[in-house]
Write an enzyme that holds these catalytic residues in place. Structure first.
Site, mmCIF file in Angstrom:
data_model
loop_
_atom_site.group_PDB
_atom_site.id
_atom_site.type_symbol
_atom_site.label_atom_id
_atom_site.label_comp_id
_atom_site.label_asym_id
_atom_site.label_seq_id
_atom_site.Cartn_x
_atom_site.Cartn_y
_atom_site.Cartn_z
ATOM 1 N N ASP A 124 0.853 -1.188 0.000
ATOM 2 C CA ASP A 124 0.000 0.000 0.000
ATOM 3 C C ASP A 124 0.898 1.251 0.000
ATOM 4 O O ASP A 124 1.868 1.322 -0.751
ATOM 5 C CB ASP A 124 -0.951 -0.055 1.206
ATOM 6 C CG ASP A 124 -2.057 0.989 1.171
ATOM 7 O OD1 ASP A 124 -3.085 0.743 0.525
ATOM 8 O OD2 ASP A 124 -1.879 2.061 1.781
ATOM 9 N N ASP A 251 -7.094 -8.598 -4.413
ATOM 10 C CA ASP A 251 -7.102 -7.143 -4.284
ATOM 11 C C ASP A 251 -7.381 -6.532 -5.655
ATOM 12 O O ASP A 251 -6.466 -6.368 -6.465
ATOM 13 C CB ASP A 251 -5.767 -6.635 -3.740
ATOM 14 C CG ASP A 251 -5.773 -5.123 -3.518
ATOM 15 O OD1 ASP A 251 -6.875 -4.531 -3.506
ATOM 16 O OD2 ASP A 251 -4.691 -4.539 -3.356
ATOM 17 N N HIS A 281 -6.469 -7.088 0.242
ATOM 18 C CA HIS A 281 -5.498 -6.000 0.136
ATOM 19 C C HIS A 281 -4.454 -6.072 1.245
ATOM 20 O O HIS A 281 -3.259 -5.896 0.997
ATOM 21 C CB HIS A 281 -6.229 -4.650 0.189
ATOM 22 C CG HIS A 281 -5.315 -3.471 0.070
ATOM 23 N ND1 HIS A 281 -4.582 -3.208 -1.056
ATOM 24 C CD2 HIS A 281 -5.004 -2.479 0.952
ATOM 25 C CE1 HIS A 281 -3.858 -2.102 -0.885
ATOM 26 N NE2 HIS A 281 -4.095 -1.655 0.331
#
Length: 302
Positions: A124, A251, A281
């Protein structure tokens, strides 16, 4: 700069987070980090250091399953809480945050700890920041492994779902951090884990960084962060050091990003890339043990 510091009591008795706290001053702000097998505890003066970077809207708690596994293999593990998250100080004004400011804070952290021989582990926003810092400080980094992340330049139109997420994060009266993290997993998280992700944020005043992060992602070619990210890509396109992808299969936002990294980064050629199945995710929650073992193998493949 006005900031808030989450009371320590909010972090008492968190499940599976036994790590001693460490703090460093960055531009007058207190940044917290986990440091297992610190340099003082290892015989090698330049130990292999694994730097684990979290993203939005999590904190070092995200890596709680991975830290002990990698540390037990004999490596130093450093996992900071980005400014605005976790146990780190939280400026309250949205204008205190920019992409460049986050890069500067993280770079200062790496320099203050004088991290060397680093294996970057990023997911991320850990990748959006970590890839920039690695590209700009390549002599400190030995290798990189990335999951569900990238380095956007704003040259491609954003996914409509991501645009909606930007708006929601900025405008919703209450940002349900723990619920968001749980929703980013294939299987819902237990209530006590959801509560651990909510712990850094006693109320909405503490959430300026979490609200701002989505809007800081470059989505236009003229975004303020776009030139520096393009410059970082110029470096990554010549990056010969080992680069491993470990994306999940669940994801939809970052799907295909691993193939792009593999294609554009020379150091990704011939690496044992893996797709971690059955994870969303936040791959650290559902496949953290497996990713940790892959990291150990990655470091040991000289």
């Amino acid at each position: 700069m006005h900031f808030l510091r989450t009371p320590d009591a909010r972090f008492h008795h968190l499940p599976d987070y036994p790590f001693a706290p460490h703090y460093v001053d960055i531009d007058g702000l207190c940044l917290h980090y986990v440091d297992e097998n610190s340099a003082d505890d290892l015989p090698d003066p330049r130990p292999e250091t694994v730097l684990m970077l979290h993203g939005e809207p999590t904190w070092s708690y995200l890596y709680r399953k991975m830290i002990p596994v990698v540390a037990a293999a004999g490596y130093r593990v450093v996992a900071p809480d980005l400014i605005g998250f976790g146990k780190s100080d939280k400026p309250t004004e949205p204008g205190a945050y920019s992409y460049q400011q986050h890069v500067d804070w993280l770079t200062a952290f790496v320099e203050k700890l004088d991290l060397q021989n680093v294996t970057l582990v990023c997911q991320d926003w850990g990748g959006l920041l970590g890839l920039r810092v690695a590209a700009e400080n390549g002599d400190r980094f030995a290798r990189i492994t990335a999951s569900n992340t990238g380095l956007p330049t704003g040259d491609q139109a954003p996914n409509p779902a991501f645009t909606a997420w930007q708006t929601f994060a900025r405008e919703t009266p209450t940002l349900p951090v723990g619920t968001i993290v749980s929703g980013g997993c294939v299987n819902p998280l237990p209530p006590e884990v959801v509560a651990a992700y909510d712990a850094p944020f006693p109320d909405e005043r503490y959430k300026a960084a979490a609200r701002m992060f989505p809007s800081l992602v470059p989505t236009r070619p003229d975004d303020p962060a776009a030139p520096a990210n393009r410059a970082a890509w110029d470096v990554l396109k010549t990056w010969q050091k080992p680069f491993l992808t470990a994306f999940s299969d669940g994801d939809p936002i970052t799907a295909g990003g691993d193939r792009l990294l593999q294609k554009l980064i020379p150091g990704a050629q011939g690496q044992p890339h893996v797709t971690l199945t059955g994870a969303g995710h936040f791959v650290q929650e559902e496949k953290g043990d497996e990713w940790a073992e892959r990291i150990i193998q990655f470091i040991r493949q000289k």
